[in-house]
Design an enzyme around this catalytic site. Structure first.
Site, PDB file in Angstrom:
ATOM      1  N   ASP A   1     -11.344 -12.230   8.518  1.00 20.38           N
ATOM      2  CA  ASP A   1     -12.567 -12.669   9.207  1.00 20.38           C
ATOM      3  C   ASP A   1     -13.618 -11.558   9.242  1.00 20.38           C
ATOM      4  OD1 ASP A   1     -11.537 -10.900  11.031  1.00 20.38           O
ATOM      5  OD2 ASP A   1     -11.198 -12.355  12.637  1.00 20.38           O
TER       6      ASP A   1
ATOM      7  N   VAL B   1     -14.696  -1.846  -1.198  1.00 20.12           N
ATOM      8  CA  VAL B   1     -15.583  -2.809  -0.540  1.00 20.12           C
ATOM      9  C   VAL B   1     -17.068  -2.547  -0.805  1.00 20.12           C
ATOM     10  CG1 VAL B   1     -15.595  -1.635   1.735  1.00 20.12           C
ATOM     11  CG2 VAL B   1     -15.915  -4.098   1.592  1.00 20.12           C
ATOM     12  N   VAL B   2     -17.503  -1.293  -0.757  1.00 21.92           N
ATOM     13  CA  VAL B   2     -18.946  -1.028  -0.907  1.00 21.92           C
ATOM     14  C   VAL B   2     -19.408  -1.441  -2.308  1.00 21.92           C
ATOM     15  CG1 VAL B   2     -20.720   0.761  -0.956  1.00 21.92           C
ATOM     16  CG2 VAL B   2     -18.972   0.800   0.836  1.00 21.92           C
TER      17      VAL B   2
ATOM     18  N   GLY C   1       3.039   7.920  -0.976  1.00 22.27           N
ATOM     19  CA  GLY C   1       2.831   8.911  -2.040  1.00 22.27           C
ATOM     20  C   GLY C   1       2.030  10.092  -1.522  1.00 22.27           C
TER      21      GLY C   1
ATOM     22  N   ARG D   1       0.818  -1.217   0.000  1.00 25.24           N
ATOM     23  CA  ARG D   1       0.000   0.000   0.000  1.00 25.24           C
ATOM     24  C   ARG D   1       0.850   1.265   0.000  1.00 25.24           C
ATOM     25  NH1 ARG D   1      -5.373  -1.896   2.179  1.00 25.24           N
ATOM     26  NH2 ARG D   1      -6.069   0.242   2.342  1.00 25.24           N
TER      27      ARG D   1
ATOM     28  N   TYR E   1       0.781   4.294  -2.429  1.00 25.10           N
ATOM     29  CA  TYR E   1      -0.328   5.238  -2.211  1.00 25.10           C
ATOM     30  C   TYR E   1      -0.124   5.991  -0.899  1.00 25.10           C
ATOM     31  CZ  TYR E   1      -5.247   6.759  -1.792  1.00 25.10           C
ATOM     32  OH  TYR E   1      -6.408   7.486  -1.661  1.00 25.10           O
TER      33      TYR E   1
ATOM     34  N   PHE F   1     -19.397  -5.333  -2.752  1.00 27.39           N
ATOM     35  CA  PHE F   1     -20.503  -6.043  -2.088  1.00 27.39           C
ATOM     36  C   PHE F   1     -21.825  -5.793  -2.825  1.00 27.39           C
ATOM     37  CE2 PHE F   1     -18.486  -6.247   2.488  1.00 27.39           C
ATOM     38  CZ  PHE F   1     -17.571  -7.181   2.018  1.00 27.39           C
TER      39      PHE F   1
ATOM     40  N   ASN G   1     -12.788   6.699   3.999  1.00 24.90           N
ATOM     41  CA  ASN G   1     -13.555   5.913   3.015  1.00 24.90           C
ATOM     42  C   ASN G   1     -14.872   6.567   2.625  1.00 24.90           C
ATOM     43  OD1 ASN G   1     -11.759   4.115   4.613  1.00 24.90           O
ATOM     44  ND2 ASN G   1     -12.467   2.600   3.123  1.00 24.90           N
TER      45      ASN G   1
HETATM   46  P1  NAD Z   1     -11.111   7.742  -8.684  1.00 19.37           P
HETATM   47  O1  NAD Z   1     -10.128   6.683  -9.027  1.00 19.37           O
HETATM   48  O2  NAD Z   1     -12.533   7.551  -9.102  1.00 19.37           O
HETATM   49  O3  NAD Z   1     -10.661   9.152  -9.278  1.00 19.37           O
HETATM   50  C1  NAD Z   1      -9.333   9.497  -9.554  1.00 19.37           C
HETATM   51  C2  NAD Z   1      -9.293  10.240 -10.863  1.00 19.37           C
HETATM   52  O4  NAD Z   1      -7.951  10.652 -11.138  1.00 19.37           O
HETATM   53  C3  NAD Z   1      -9.738   9.379 -12.050  1.00 19.37           C
HETATM   54  O5  NAD Z   1     -10.625  10.098 -12.864  1.00 19.37           O
HETATM   55  C4  NAD Z   1      -8.429   9.078 -12.775  1.00 19.37           C
HETATM   56  O6  NAD Z   1      -8.599   8.827 -14.160  1.00 19.37           O
HETATM   57  C5  NAD Z   1      -7.619  10.339 -12.488  1.00 19.37           C
HETATM   58  N1  NAD Z   1      -6.166  10.147 -12.565  1.00 19.37           N
HETATM   59  C6  NAD Z   1      -5.431   9.169 -11.982  1.00 19.37           C
HETATM   60  N2  NAD Z   1      -4.131   9.325 -12.285  1.00 19.37           N
HETATM   61  C7  NAD Z   1      -4.040  10.439 -13.064  1.00 19.37           C
HETATM   62  C8  NAD Z   1      -2.963  11.110 -13.696  1.00 19.37           C
HETATM   63  N3  NAD Z   1      -1.700  10.667 -13.594  1.00 19.37           N
HETATM   64  N4  NAD Z   1      -3.229  12.223 -14.441  1.00 19.37           N
HETATM   65  C9  NAD Z   1      -4.505  12.672 -14.569  1.00 19.37           C
HETATM   66  N5  NAD Z   1      -5.551  12.082 -14.008  1.00 19.37           N
HETATM   67  C10 NAD Z   1      -5.335  10.962 -13.239  1.00 19.37           C
HETATM   68  O7  NAD Z   1     -11.012   7.960  -7.109  1.00 19.37           O
HETATM   69  P2  NAD Z   1     -11.869   8.863  -6.105  1.00 19.37           P
HETATM   70  O8  NAD Z   1     -12.470   7.970  -5.112  1.00 19.37           O
HETATM   71  O9  NAD Z   1     -12.710   9.822  -6.852  1.00 19.37           O
HETATM   72  O10 NAD Z   1     -10.704   9.652  -5.370  1.00 19.37           O
HETATM   73  C11 NAD Z   1     -10.373  10.988  -5.691  1.00 19.37           C
HETATM   74  C12 NAD Z   1      -9.267  11.479  -4.773  1.00 19.37           C
HETATM   75  O11 NAD Z   1      -9.690  11.396  -3.412  1.00 19.37           O
HETATM   76  C13 NAD Z   1      -7.970  10.687  -4.897  1.00 19.37           C
HETATM   77  O12 NAD Z   1      -6.882  11.565  -4.818  1.00 19.37           O
HETATM   78  C14 NAD Z   1      -7.998   9.801  -3.673  1.00 19.37           C
HETATM   79  O13 NAD Z   1      -6.707   9.484  -3.233  1.00 19.37           O
HETATM   80  C15 NAD Z   1      -8.744  10.661  -2.663  1.00 19.37           C
HETATM   81  N6  NAD Z   1      -9.404   9.812  -1.658  1.00 19.37           N
HETATM   82  C16 NAD Z   1     -10.560   9.145  -1.945  1.00 19.37           C
HETATM   83  C17 NAD Z   1     -11.123   8.324  -0.988  1.00 19.37           C
HETATM   84  C18 NAD Z   1     -12.402   7.577  -1.236  1.00 19.37           C
HETATM   85  O14 NAD Z   1     -12.818   6.807  -0.352  1.00 19.37           O
HETATM   86  N7  NAD Z   1     -13.107   7.764  -2.324  1.00 19.37           N
HETATM   87  C19 NAD Z   1     -10.519   8.178   0.269  1.00 19.37           C
HETATM   88  C20 NAD Z   1      -9.330   8.857   0.505  1.00 19.37           C
HETATM   89  C21 NAD Z   1      -8.794   9.683  -0.444  1.00 19.37           C
HETATM   90  N1  UDP Z   2     -12.643  -5.713   1.523  1.00 20.91           N
HETATM   91  C1  UDP Z   2     -13.364  -6.907   1.599  1.00 20.91           C
HETATM   92  N2  UDP Z   2     -13.912  -7.397   0.462  1.00 20.91           N
HETATM   93  C2  UDP Z   2     -13.794  -6.782  -0.748  1.00 20.91           C
HETATM   94  C3  UDP Z   2     -13.083  -5.557  -0.821  1.00 20.91           C
HETATM   95  C4  UDP Z   2     -12.507  -5.051   0.343  1.00 20.91           C
HETATM   96  O1  UDP Z   2     -13.501  -7.503   2.671  1.00 20.91           O
HETATM   97  O2  UDP Z   2     -14.342  -7.301  -1.734  1.00 20.91           O
HETATM   98  C5  UDP Z   2     -12.080  -5.167   2.777  1.00 20.91           C
HETATM   99  C6  UDP Z   2     -10.615  -4.744   2.686  1.00 20.91           C
HETATM  100  O3  UDP Z   2      -9.772  -5.837   2.984  1.00 20.91           O
HETATM  101  C7  UDP Z   2     -10.569  -3.654   3.736  1.00 20.91           C
HETATM  102  C8  UDP Z   2     -11.942  -3.014   3.692  1.00 20.91           C
HETATM  103  O4  UDP Z   2     -12.792  -3.978   3.071  1.00 20.91           O
HETATM  104  O5  UDP Z   2     -10.384  -4.221   5.015  1.00 20.91           O
HETATM  105  C9  UDP Z   2     -11.989  -1.704   2.907  1.00 20.91           C
HETATM  106  O6  UDP Z   2     -11.397  -1.953   1.648  1.00 20.91           O
HETATM  107  P1  UDP Z   2     -11.356  -0.852   0.500  1.00 20.91           P
HETATM  108  O7  UDP Z   2     -10.544  -1.432  -0.614  1.00 20.91           O
HETATM  109  O8  UDP Z   2     -12.722  -0.394   0.200  1.00 20.91           O
HETATM  110  O9  UDP Z   2     -10.618   0.396   1.161  1.00 20.91           O
HETATM  111  P2  UDP Z   2      -9.325   0.568   2.102  1.00 20.91           P
HETATM  112  O10 UDP Z   2      -8.782  -0.768   2.504  1.00 20.91           O
HETATM  113  O11 UDP Z   2      -8.379   1.339   1.273  1.00 20.91           O
HETATM  114  O12 UDP Z   2      -9.855   1.302   3.264  1.00 20.91           O
END
Ligand code: NAD
Ligand code: UDP
Length: 311
Positions: free
Chosen positions: A204, A185-186, A146, A140, A143, A189, A172
Site C-alpha cells: 500500500d 524504487v527511485v 552476506g 533477501r 544479500y 518511478f 538507500n
Molecule cells: P551497483 O550494482 O551499481 O554496483 C555494484 C558493482 O559491483 C557493479 O559495477 C558490479 O558489476 C560489480 N560487481 C558485482 N559483483 C561483482 C563481482 N563478483 N566481482 C566484481 N565486481 C562485481 O550498486 P551500487 O548501488 O553502486 O552499490 C555499491 C555498493 O554499495 C554495494 O556493495 C552495495 O551493497 C552497497 N550499498 C549500496 C546502497 C545503495 O542504495 N546504492 C545501499 C546500501 C549498500
Molecule cells: N518499491 C516499489 N516500487 C518499485 C520498486 C520498489 O514500491 O517499483 C518499494 C520496495 O518494495 C521497497 C522500497 O520501494 O519497499 C525500496 O525498494 P528498493 O528496491 O529501492 O530498495 P530496498 O527495498 O532494498 O530498500
C-alpha cells in the site's frame, strides 16, 4: 596514493572514482560488469593514473594498493536475487579475497555494508548498536546475511591480522547513472513517469525509506576512509518518506497525470528504515546537505538526458 575500488564501474563506485581521480589519486577500478558499465568510467579510460581491470572478486587477485574501497556486490534486490548463490559468493568469498589482499599489501580496507544488516527493524531510527531483525532463510538473506558475514570477516581480519578496516552502513542512495533496469524504487518511478507508465507501488506504499543523494554519500565514504574510526558508521539521509509519498513527489515533478498502480509487496520488505546518523555527525563531522527534491531534480535531469538520447 594508489587506491583500489572494487565495483568501480557501478553506480556508487563510479561516483567515488570521479572524486578520487579529481583529487589526484591513482585509481585501480576492478569490476566484472554484472551491474556496472564501462560507460560510467569512460572519461577516465586512457588516463595514465587510471587502470580498469575486468575481474570477478570471487577469484583471488594480486594487486598493490594503499587503500581498498570494497563496493563490488549488486545492490538492487532485482539483481542480487537473480542469482542469490552468486550474491553470497561475492559477499563471502569476494570479501575474503579482498581482505586477504588488504592484509598482504597492508592497505586500509573500507567495506560498503548496508542498512540491510538491520533487516526489518523493530528499533527506529536504526543506531549502529542495533543488532537487527534479519530472516536468514528469506529472499533477501543472500544479500543481508552476506553483508553481515562480510562485516564479521572485516572485524575478524582486524582483530586477528591487524588489517586496518572501516565499515560503513549505507542507507538507500540514489542519483545520476542508476541503470534504467536497476529495479530500485527511485529509478523505477522516474523511468515509469518519463515513459508515461503507471508508477508501481509495492504493497500500500506505507513502508518508509530514507533517501541519500550520491554526492553526499561519497563525501561520507571518503571521510570515513581517511578518519580514525573503524565503525560501523551509518551513512544516509535521515529524511524519511513513505513509498507512496515518493511516488507522488516524482509524479508531481515529471508527469502529474501519471497513474499509480499497486503491486504485491515482496516478501520480507522492511516496513520502515531511517538512519540514526549521530555517530557520523559526531565522529566524522558529516551530514547530508542535499534535500530529496533537489537530488531528484538532478537525477531526473540525468535520466531525461540519457532517455532522450536513446529515443
Ligand atoms: P551497483 O550494482 O551499481 O554496483 C555494484 C558493482 O559491483 C557493479 O559495477 C558490479 O558489476 C560489480 N560487481 C558485482 N559483483 C561483482 C563481482 N563478483 N566481482 C566484481 N565486481 C562485481 O550498486 P551500487 O548501488 O553502486 O552499490 C555499491 C555498493 O554499495 C554495494 O556493495 C552495495 O551493497 C552497497 N550499498 C549500496 C546502497 C545503495 O542504495 N546504492 C545501499 C546500501 C549498500
Ligand atoms: N518499491 C516499489 N516500487 C518499485 C520498486 C520498489 O514500491 O517499483 C518499494 C520496495 O518494495 C521497497 C522500497 O520501494 O519497499 C525500496 O525498494 P528498493 O528496491 O529501492 O530498495 P530496498 O527495498 O532494498 O530498500
Amino acid at each position: 596514493m594508489r587506491i583500489l575500488v572494487t565495483g568501480g564501474a557501478g553506480f556508487l563506485g563510479s561516483h567515488l572514482i570521479d572524486r578520487l581521480m579529481t583529487e589526484g589519486n591513482e585509481v585501480l577500478c576492478l569490476d566484472n560488469f554484472y551491474t556496472g558499465h564501462k560507460r560510467n568510467i569512460l572519461k577516465w579510460i586512457g588516463n595514465p593514473y587510471f587502470e580498469l581491470i575486468r575481474h570477478d572478486i570471487t577469484e583471488p587477485i594480486r594487486l598493490e594498493a594503499d587503500q581498498i574501497y570494497h563496493l563490488a556486490c549488486p545492490a538492487s534486490p532485482v539483481h542480487y536475487q537473480f542469482n542469490p548463490v552468486k550474491t553470497i559468493k561475492t559477499n563471502v568469498m569476494g570479501t575474503l579475497n579482498m581482505l586477504g589482499l588488504a592484509k598482504r599489501v597492508k592497505a586500509r580496507f573500507l567495506l560498503a555494508s548496508t542498512s540491510e544488516v538491520y533487516g526489518d527493524p523493530d528499533v527506529h531510527p536504526q543506531p549502529e548498536e542495533y543488532r537487527g531483525n534479519v530472516n536468514c532463510i528469506g529472499l533477501r538473506s543472500c544479500y543481508d546475511e552476506g553483508k553481515r558475514v562480510a562485516e564479521t570477516l572485516a572485524f575478524d581480519y582486524h582483530r586477528q591480522n591487524n588489517v586496518d578496516i572501516r565499515v560503513m552502513r549505507i542507507f538507500n542512495t540514489y542519483g545520476p547513472r542508476m541503470l534504467k533496469n536497476d529495479g530500485r524504487v527511485v529509478s523505477n518511478f522516474i523511468i515509469q513517469a518519463l515513459e508515461g507508465e503507471p508508477l508501481t507501488v509495492y504493497g500500500d506504499g506505507s513502508q518508509t525509506r530514507s533517501f541519500c543523494y550520491a554526492s553526499d554519500l561519497i563525501k561520507g565514504m571518503i571521510l570515513l576512509m581517511n578518519g580514525d574510526h573503524v565503525g560501523p558508521i551509518n551513512i544516509g539521509n535521515p529524511g524519511e518518506y513513505t513509498i507512496l509519498e515518493l511516488a507522488q513527489t516524482i509524479q508531481k515533478m515529471i508527469n502529474p497525470n501519471a497513474e499509480v498502480s499497486f503491486k504485491p509487496l515482496p516478501d520480507d520488505d522492511p516496513k520502515q528504515r531511517q538512519p540514526d546518523i549521530s555517530r557520523a555527525q559526531n565522529l566524522l563531522g558529516w551530514e547530508p546537505t542535499i534535500s530529496l527534491e533537489e537530488g531528484l531534480k538532478l537525477t531526473i535531469a540525468d535520466f531525461r538526458e540519457r532517455y532522450q538520447a536513446q529515443t
